[in-house]
Scaffold this motif. Structure first.
Motif, PDB file in Angstrom:
ATOM      1  N   ASP A 155       0.992  -1.203  -0.018  1.00  0.00           N
ATOM      2  CA  ASP A 155      -0.026   0.075   0.129  1.00  0.00           C
ATOM      3  C   ASP A 155       1.020   1.262  -0.103  1.00  0.00           C
ATOM      4  O   ASP A 155       0.651   2.260   0.513  1.00  0.00           O
ATOM      5  CB  ASP A 155      -1.061   0.014   1.381  1.00  0.00           C
ATOM      6  CG  ASP A 155      -0.163   0.008   2.447  1.00  0.00           C
ATOM      7  OD1 ASP A 155       0.952  -0.315   2.614  1.00  0.00           O
ATOM      8  OD2 ASP A 155      -0.877   0.187   3.417  1.00  0.00           O
ATOM      9  N   SER A 215       2.976   3.704  -3.046  1.00  0.00           N
ATOM     10  CA  SER A 215       3.213   3.757  -4.397  1.00  0.00           C
ATOM     11  C   SER A 215       4.770   4.646  -4.496  1.00  0.00           C
ATOM     12  O   SER A 215       4.969   5.421  -3.871  1.00  0.00           O
ATOM     13  CB  SER A 215       2.549   4.663  -5.293  1.00  0.00           C
ATOM     14  OG  SER A 215       0.927   4.110  -4.906  1.00  0.00           O
ATOM     15  N   HIS A 257       4.503   7.420  -1.793  1.00  0.00           N
ATOM     16  CA  HIS A 257       3.195   7.767  -1.533  1.00  0.00           C
ATOM     17  C   HIS A 257       2.330   6.661  -0.853  1.00  0.00           C
ATOM     18  O   HIS A 257       1.982   5.838  -1.324  1.00  0.00           O
ATOM     19  CB  HIS A 257       2.318   8.379  -2.890  1.00  0.00           C
ATOM     20  CG  HIS A 257       3.019   9.366  -3.572  1.00  0.00           C
ATOM     21  ND1 HIS A 257       1.926  10.420  -4.241  1.00  0.00           N
ATOM     22  CD2 HIS A 257       4.132  10.147  -3.709  1.00  0.00           C
ATOM     23  CE1 HIS A 257       2.821  11.353  -4.514  1.00  0.00           C
ATOM     24  NE2 HIS A 257       4.134  11.320  -4.397  1.00  0.00           N
ATOM     25  N   HIS A 295      -0.632   4.746   1.256  1.00  0.00           N
ATOM     26  CA  HIS A 295      -1.904   4.944   1.148  1.00  0.00           C
ATOM     27  C   HIS A 295      -2.523   4.726   2.726  1.00  0.00           C
ATOM     28  O   HIS A 295      -3.521   4.122   2.814  1.00  0.00           O
ATOM     29  CB  HIS A 295      -2.405   3.813   0.482  1.00  0.00           C
ATOM     30  CG  HIS A 295      -1.959   3.549  -0.967  1.00  0.00           C
ATOM     31  ND1 HIS A 295      -1.946   2.354  -1.807  1.00  0.00           N
ATOM     32  CD2 HIS A 295      -1.143   4.347  -1.736  1.00  0.00           C
ATOM     33  CE1 HIS A 295      -1.555   2.588  -3.060  1.00  0.00           C
ATOM     34  NE2 HIS A 295      -0.882   3.758  -2.730  1.00  0.00           N
ATOM     35  N   LYS A 307      -5.665   6.321   4.122  1.00  0.00           N
ATOM     36  CA  LYS A 307      -6.856   5.838   3.232  1.00  0.00           C
ATOM     37  C   LYS A 307      -7.127   4.509   3.991  1.00  0.00           C
ATOM     38  O   LYS A 307      -8.136   4.281   4.280  1.00  0.00           O
ATOM     39  CB  LYS A 307      -6.808   5.842   1.863  1.00  0.00           C
ATOM     40  CG  LYS A 307      -7.906   5.157   1.118  1.00  0.00           C
ATOM     41  CD  LYS A 307      -7.979   6.075  -0.116  1.00  0.00           C
ATOM     42  CE  LYS A 307      -9.372   5.910  -0.746  1.00  0.00           C
ATOM     43  NZ  LYS A 307      -9.734   6.811  -1.637  1.00  0.00           N
ATOM     44  N   ILE A 319      -8.666  -1.693  -3.418  1.00  0.00           N
ATOM     45  CA  ILE A 319      -8.522  -0.239  -3.133  1.00  0.00           C
ATOM     46  C   ILE A 319      -7.021   0.119  -3.314  1.00  0.00           C
ATOM     47  O   ILE A 319      -6.555   1.246  -3.834  1.00  0.00           O
ATOM     48  CB  ILE A 319      -8.916   0.128  -1.907  1.00  0.00           C
ATOM     49  CG1 ILE A 319     -10.544   0.083  -1.868  1.00  0.00           C
ATOM     50  CG2 ILE A 319      -8.539   1.703  -1.558  1.00  0.00           C
ATOM     51  CD1 ILE A 319     -11.268   0.333  -0.448  1.00  0.00           C
ATOM     52  N   ALA A 320      -5.924  -0.839  -2.841  1.00  0.00           N
ATOM     53  CA  ALA A 320      -4.494  -0.395  -2.970  1.00  0.00           C
ATOM     54  C   ALA A 320      -4.323  -0.222  -4.618  1.00  0.00           C
ATOM     55  O   ALA A 320      -3.555   0.724  -4.954  1.00  0.00           O
ATOM     56  CB  ALA A 320      -3.824  -1.391  -2.308  1.00  0.00           C
ATOM     57  N   ARG A 336      -6.278   0.445  -7.210  1.00  0.00           N
ATOM     58  CA  ARG A 336      -6.753   1.826  -7.810  1.00  0.00           C
ATOM     59  C   ARG A 336      -5.864   2.979  -6.939  1.00  0.00           C
ATOM     60  O   ARG A 336      -5.774   3.780  -7.893  1.00  0.00           O
ATOM     61  CB  ARG A 336      -8.024   1.856  -7.174  1.00  0.00           C
ATOM     62  CG  ARG A 336      -9.088   1.089  -7.932  1.00  0.00           C
ATOM     63  CD  ARG A 336     -10.523   0.965  -7.468  1.00  0.00           C
ATOM     64  NE  ARG A 336     -11.212  -0.293  -8.171  1.00  0.00           N
ATOM     65  CZ  ARG A 336     -11.881  -0.087  -9.105  1.00  0.00           C
ATOM     66  NH1 ARG A 336     -12.082   1.048  -9.488  1.00  0.00           N
ATOM     67  NH2 ARG A 336     -12.653  -1.187  -9.393  1.00  0.00           N
ATOM     68  N   GLU A 337      -5.557   2.799  -5.871  1.00  0.00           N
ATOM     69  CA  GLU A 337      -4.654   4.099  -5.308  1.00  0.00           C
ATOM     70  C   GLU A 337      -3.459   4.185  -6.123  1.00  0.00           C
ATOM     71  O   GLU A 337      -2.797   4.856  -6.572  1.00  0.00           O
ATOM     72  CB  GLU A 337      -4.280   3.988  -3.866  1.00  0.00           C
ATOM     73  CG  GLU A 337      -5.573   4.216  -3.051  1.00  0.00           C
ATOM     74  CD  GLU A 337      -5.923   5.712  -3.188  1.00  0.00           C
ATOM     75  OE1 GLU A 337      -5.378   6.613  -2.961  1.00  0.00           O
ATOM     76  OE2 GLU A 337      -7.186   5.727  -3.530  1.00  0.00           O
ATOM     77  N   HIS A 338      -2.715   2.866  -6.406  1.00  0.00           N
ATOM     78  CA  HIS A 338      -1.582   2.796  -7.147  1.00  0.00           C
ATOM     79  C   HIS A 338      -1.480   3.454  -8.624  1.00  0.00           C
ATOM     80  O   HIS A 338      -0.825   4.147  -9.045  1.00  0.00           O
ATOM     81  CB  HIS A 338      -1.083   1.392  -7.263  1.00  0.00           C
ATOM     82  CG  HIS A 338      -0.340   0.818  -6.129  1.00  0.00           C
ATOM     83  ND1 HIS A 338       0.511   1.519  -5.582  1.00  0.00           N
ATOM     84  CD2 HIS A 338      -0.824  -0.385  -5.564  1.00  0.00           C
ATOM     85  CE1 HIS A 338       1.082   0.653  -4.321  1.00  0.00           C
ATOM     86  NE2 HIS A 338       0.234  -0.223  -4.316  1.00  0.00           N
ATOM     87  N   LYS A 346      -3.511   5.897  -9.389  1.00  0.00           N
ATOM     88  CA  LYS A 346      -3.490   7.428  -9.197  1.00  0.00           C
ATOM     89  C   LYS A 346      -1.918   7.909  -8.795  1.00  0.00           C
ATOM     90  O   LYS A 346      -1.603   8.746  -9.429  1.00  0.00           O
ATOM     91  CB  LYS A 346      -4.408   7.896  -8.249  1.00  0.00           C
ATOM     92  CG  LYS A 346      -5.864   7.797  -8.616  1.00  0.00           C
ATOM     93  CD  LYS A 346      -6.789   8.329  -7.908  1.00  0.00           C
ATOM     94  CE  LYS A 346      -7.141   7.603  -6.659  1.00  0.00           C
ATOM     95  NZ  LYS A 346      -8.167   7.773  -5.618  1.00  0.00           N
ATOM     96  N   ALA A 347      -1.503   7.253  -7.926  1.00  0.00           N
ATOM     97  CA  ALA A 347      -0.215   7.441  -7.168  1.00  0.00           C
ATOM     98  C   ALA A 347       1.129   7.438  -7.856  1.00  0.00           C
ATOM     99  O   ALA A 347       2.206   8.034  -7.890  1.00  0.00           O
ATOM    100  CB  ALA A 347      -0.170   7.321  -5.811  1.00  0.00           C
TER     101      ALA A 347
END
Ligand code: KG4
Ligand code: ZN
Length: 325
Positions: free
Chosen positions: A11, A13, A31, A33, A36, A47-48, A50-52, A54-55
């Motif tokens: 979690d 990036s 970065h 997460h 979150k 969710i991890a 999806r966060e990657h 973006k980040a």
């Protein structure tokens, strides 16, 4: 050579640039997460991933900006391909392949555990090989005999939960937010020895160099139930006693491995290696800086530079494959 390293195994990036001639990091971006994931009480793999998405591009851009380089200055791209959360790894590997293809640069995969094992060399004051190395995090508790940047022998590991997971579960039972490991460390830093011994939690007695923390988790859960309304007033004693049980296993097995193999240098890394009590209890072991104990891409870029120093060993055609590498 200048290596762009990426890591999306869990979690965080991460993107970093390592200059293998100057032997120094030019950028080292993480970065996390964690805030979150705190909303969910732990890591949610979907969710991890999806966060990657973006980040990770933001982390790469930031790394290039901070090092005042462009993609043209990068000689090679290295990315963690295993072990880790499959969706999270796929984001990093696919991104790295696309970037390498677009920039016409070689692409290489790096094993995340091997990167952790080599992280002591980031500071330039690592002990000489061989080492007994303990990698201890939210996902791993493994012991290795490390003889060189490419020679690792697995000695043992956890049969169930990782030590970091045990910290987080104990904290959760005591009402602490995720991740509880750093909280337990901080809140119990100055407690008395009596508090650290108040509750007798089990230490798994296993052959060889394996670990087990699931019995501890059950014992803490039962103890918390028994305490009922007294849970909050006993929180520090339960946390400190559970921490001691986890650390006893880590220190005991690592020391025994060093003795059995006749190796004098011990290295401890991974998120739990940030623990101040563990550092105190292993005064002669080498611990990387806390930033480089937790997940990062600096160790990935370094592992690439150490494991494949010669361009002749670089892979220039791996981008085409859809596999994890
Ligand atoms: O290496 P890491 O950042 O991520 C992976 O799990 O791969 O490690 C995170 C784990 C979490 O379980 C966290 O609670 C634990 O390391 N941790 C700690 C401390 N800092 C992080 N556990 C005990 N004491 C700490 N100071
Ligand atoms: Zn890790």
């Amino acid at each position: 050579m200048k290596v762009l390293g990426l890591d999306t195994s869990c979690d965080e990036s991460c993107a970093a640039i390592y200059d293998s001639e100057a032997k120094r990091l030019l950028a080292d971006i993480v970065h996390s997460h964690v805030v979150k994931m705190g909303n969910y009480g732990g890591i949610v793999p979907e969710i991890a991933s999806r966060e990657h998405l973006k980040a990770l591009p933001l982390a790469v851009n930031q790394a290039l900006r901070e090092s005042k380089l462009t993609l043209d200055d990068i000689d090679c791209i290295a990315v963690t391909n295993r072990p880790g959360l499959i969706g999270a790894l796929l984001v990093g590997v696919t991104y790295a392949k696309a970037l390498a293809l677009a920039a016409n640069r070689p692409f290489h995969v790096i094993n995340h555990i091997e990167a952790h094992l080599l992280s002591p060399m980031l500071a330039g004051q690592a002990p000489a090989f061989p080492w007994i190395a303990l990698v201890v995090s939210g996902g791993h508790t493994e012991l290795f005999h490390v003889e060189s940047p490419t020679q690792f022998r697995w000695l043992g590991g956890t049969l169930d939960d990782a030590a970091g997971e045990a910290f987080d579960k104990v904290g959760k039972l005591l009402g602490m937010p995720y991740p509880a490991g750093p909280q337990i460390d901080k809140q119990t830093a100055d407690v008395s020895d009596e508090l650290r011994k108040r509750y007798k939690f089990p230490r798994a007695k296993l052959d060889g160099f394996n670990f087990s923390f699931s019995g501890l988790k059950t014992a803490v859960s039962l103890q918390v139930k028994r305490l009922g309304e007294k849970r909050d007033s006993e929180k520090l004693a339960v946390a400190a006693s559970a921490q001691e049980a986890i650390l006893d296993s880590l220190v005991d097995k690592t020391t025994k491995a060093a003795e059995a193999l006749g190796v004098s240098q011990i290295v401890v890394t991974g998120g739990v290696a940030c623990n101040s009590r563990l550092r105190k209890r292993m005064p002669t072991a080498y611990f990387p800086s806390p930033k480089h104990c937790s997940d990062n891409a600096a160790m990935v870029a370094l592992a690439m530079a150490l494991q494949r120093p010669k361009p002749a060993a670089w892979n220039t055609t791996a981008h085409a494959s859809l596999e994890l590498g």
